[in-house]
Design a protein around this motif. Structure first.
Motif, PDB file in Angstrom:
ATOM      1  N   ARG A 175       0.759  -1.284   0.123  1.00 37.96           N
ATOM      2  CA  ARG A 175       0.176  -0.027  -0.140  1.00 37.96           C
ATOM      3  C   ARG A 175       0.728   1.255  -0.161  1.00 37.96           C
ATOM      4  O   ARG A 175       0.554   2.175  -0.629  1.00 37.96           O
ATOM      5  CB  ARG A 175      -0.928  -0.102   1.149  1.00 37.96           C
ATOM      6  CG  ARG A 175      -1.905   1.268   1.216  1.00 37.96           C
ATOM      7  CD  ARG A 175      -2.716   1.092   2.284  1.00 37.96           C
ATOM      8  NE  ARG A 175      -2.322   1.061   3.557  1.00 37.96           N
ATOM      9  CZ  ARG A 175      -1.830   2.307   4.190  1.00 37.96           C
ATOM     10  NH1 ARG A 175      -2.063   3.403   3.536  1.00 37.96           N
ATOM     11  NH2 ARG A 175      -1.151   2.408   5.432  1.00 37.96           N
TER      12      ARG A 175
ATOM     13  N   ASP B 289       2.370   3.278  -4.159  1.00 42.47           N
ATOM     14  CA  ASP B 289       1.871   4.750  -4.201  1.00 42.47           C
ATOM     15  C   ASP B 289       2.570   5.507  -5.006  1.00 42.47           C
ATOM     16  O   ASP B 289       3.731   5.372  -5.197  1.00 42.47           O
ATOM     17  CB  ASP B 289       1.658   5.374  -2.808  1.00 42.47           C
ATOM     18  CG  ASP B 289       1.035   6.697  -2.747  1.00 42.47           C
ATOM     19  OD1 ASP B 289       1.568   7.721  -3.290  1.00 42.47           O
ATOM     20  OD2 ASP B 289      -0.401   6.855  -2.460  1.00 42.47           O
TER      21      ASP B 289
ATOM     22  N   GLU C 151      -7.150  -4.649  -2.853  1.00 39.19           N
ATOM     23  CA  GLU C 151      -7.283  -3.714  -3.884  1.00 39.19           C
ATOM     24  C   GLU C 151      -8.523  -2.737  -3.680  1.00 39.19           C
ATOM     25  O   GLU C 151      -8.400  -1.488  -4.053  1.00 39.19           O
ATOM     26  CB  GLU C 151      -7.282  -4.097  -5.380  1.00 39.19           C
ATOM     27  CG  GLU C 151      -6.099  -4.763  -6.002  1.00 39.19           C
ATOM     28  CD  GLU C 151      -6.084  -5.315  -7.275  1.00 39.19           C
ATOM     29  OE1 GLU C 151      -5.295  -4.736  -8.111  1.00 39.19           O
ATOM     30  OE2 GLU C 151      -6.765  -6.105  -7.786  1.00 39.19           O
TER      31      GLU C 151
ATOM     32  N   LEU D  42      -6.107  -0.268  -1.393  1.00 37.24           N
ATOM     33  CA  LEU D  42      -4.972   0.223  -2.229  1.00 37.24           C
ATOM     34  C   LEU D  42      -5.615   1.050  -3.220  1.00 37.24           C
ATOM     35  O   LEU D  42      -5.193   2.308  -3.316  1.00 37.24           O
ATOM     36  CB  LEU D  42      -4.568  -1.108  -3.347  1.00 37.24           C
ATOM     37  CG  LEU D  42      -3.378  -0.285  -4.366  1.00 37.24           C
ATOM     38  CD1 LEU D  42      -2.321   0.086  -3.321  1.00 37.24           C
ATOM     39  CD2 LEU D  42      -3.052  -1.660  -5.088  1.00 37.24           C
ATOM     40  N   HIS D  43      -7.021   0.907  -3.762  1.00 37.65           N
ATOM     41  CA  HIS D  43      -7.435   2.009  -4.502  1.00 37.65           C
ATOM     42  C   HIS D  43      -8.581   2.614  -3.758  1.00 37.65           C
ATOM     43  O   HIS D  43      -9.796   3.186  -4.527  1.00 37.65           O
ATOM     44  CB  HIS D  43      -8.168   1.247  -5.715  1.00 37.65           C
ATOM     45  CG  HIS D  43      -7.000   0.644  -6.451  1.00 37.65           C
ATOM     46  ND1 HIS D  43      -5.783   1.401  -6.850  1.00 37.65           N
ATOM     47  CD2 HIS D  43      -6.780  -0.706  -6.934  1.00 37.65           C
ATOM     48  CE1 HIS D  43      -4.952   0.625  -7.542  1.00 37.65           C
ATOM     49  NE2 HIS D  43      -5.464  -0.566  -7.678  1.00 37.65           N
TER      50      HIS D  43
END
Length: 306
Positions: free
Chosen positions: A215, A219, A249, A253-254
């Motif tokens: 994570r 970036d 994800e 993450l997103h």
């Protein structure tokens, strides 16, 4: 014995062959298959313990039921990730062999939740391999970020930078070899080598802490050189643990999170709005300029700023 067997996952009785350990087909295909990183580096999967279903089994041990189906496994994994219940993911581990410039290793080792065994410059000769940045990766210091890259530099400057790097590496390694030839101890001789010199290690980490590493290192603000390694490991983990990585994800993450101050600004205004107005209402609700910029970036992702 029968009572114990009732608590075991059904799948261990389905194929009593070579091993009873859970096998990930996605992980198996990546074992000992290096992914090149930068000019001389690589990452490859050495070993792993557990699968997505191991995460589920660990979570369900609290009420004594093993995994029932992949569908319910996916739902539970997504629930765990969504609500930040991380300990079941810590039951799965992966081991990588990684080769990287020392400057990357020094950033990497800040993640203190892994087990590491690194190449020893006291015992072995350091490699004659140094990271030479590509022309496109040599940029000026960012004006708004003390630890990042910014605008393009003229081509002649970038070419000269590469030339000086290469010449410096050659001279420093020649000195290193001379030190060894005249009997200087390896642990002293290496002191003149730059952080561009390559090292390597075995790196073992559990799935939860690996996702935390990814994570941060995937970036866009992470340094390019370590982001390359994060991207390589993400390719492997996505195949090895698809349910866990998919949840990661979607929910981390997103994903976008908001502070209390940001939520106050969101709730107090009508969206979308122009950039000029957004700057005004954000600055009225949030004092810190960096927080303002980060919040505006979130709003732009949501198309709340026109």
């Amino acid at each position: 014995m029968a009572m114990i067997e009732e608590q075991l996952p059904d799948r261990i009785f389905e194929n009593p062959g070579v091993t009873l350990r859970p096998i990930s087909e996605g992980a198996e295909k990546w074992l000992y298959r290096p992914i090149q990183c930068l000019d001389h580096g690589f990452v490859y999967l050495v070993d792993y313990t557990g699968t997505d279903l191991s995460v589920v089994d660990a979570a369900r041990v609290s009420y004594g039921q093993g995994t029932k189906s992949v569908n319910t496994a996916e739902g539970l994994i997504r629930y765990l990730r969504r609500h930040v219940h991380t300990s079941p993911s810590e039951m799965v581990e992966v081991k990588f062999h990684c080769k990287m410039p020392i400057v990357v290793a020094r950033q990497w080792v800040r993640h203190r939740t892994a087990n590491i065994n690194e190449y020893s410059g006291r015992y072995s000769e350091m490699l004659d391999e140094f990271y030479l940045p590509a022309l496109d990766d040599i940029k000026a210091q960012a004006k708004d970020n003390k630890q990042g890259r910014g605008d393009e530099l003229p081509l002649d400057i970038r070419q000269e930078v590469r030339t000086r790097f290469a010449e410096g590496y050659r001279r420093q390694y020649e000195d290193y070899k001379w030190f060894l030839d005249v009997g200087v101890a390896k642990e002293i001789a290496r002191l003149g080598l730059p952080v561009a010199n390559y090292t390597q290690w075995y790196w073992k980490i559990d799935l939860h802490n690996l996702m935390h590493f990814l994570r941060l290192r995937l970036d866009s603000h992470a340094q390019y050189e370590i982001r390359v390694y994060g991207e390589a490991m993400a390719r492997i983990i996505k195949d090895a643990f698809p349910l866990s990585f998919g949840a990661f994800e979607d929910y981390q993450l997103h994903a976008i999170s908001f502070s209390r101050l940001e939520l106050d600004v969101l709730n107090a205004n009508q969206w979308p709005m122009s950039r000029i107005k957004a700057d005004r209402v954000v600055s009225a609700g949030i004092a810190n300029k960096r927080e303002q910029a980060e919040f505006i970036a979130k709003l732009q992702k949501l198309n709340f700023v026109l």
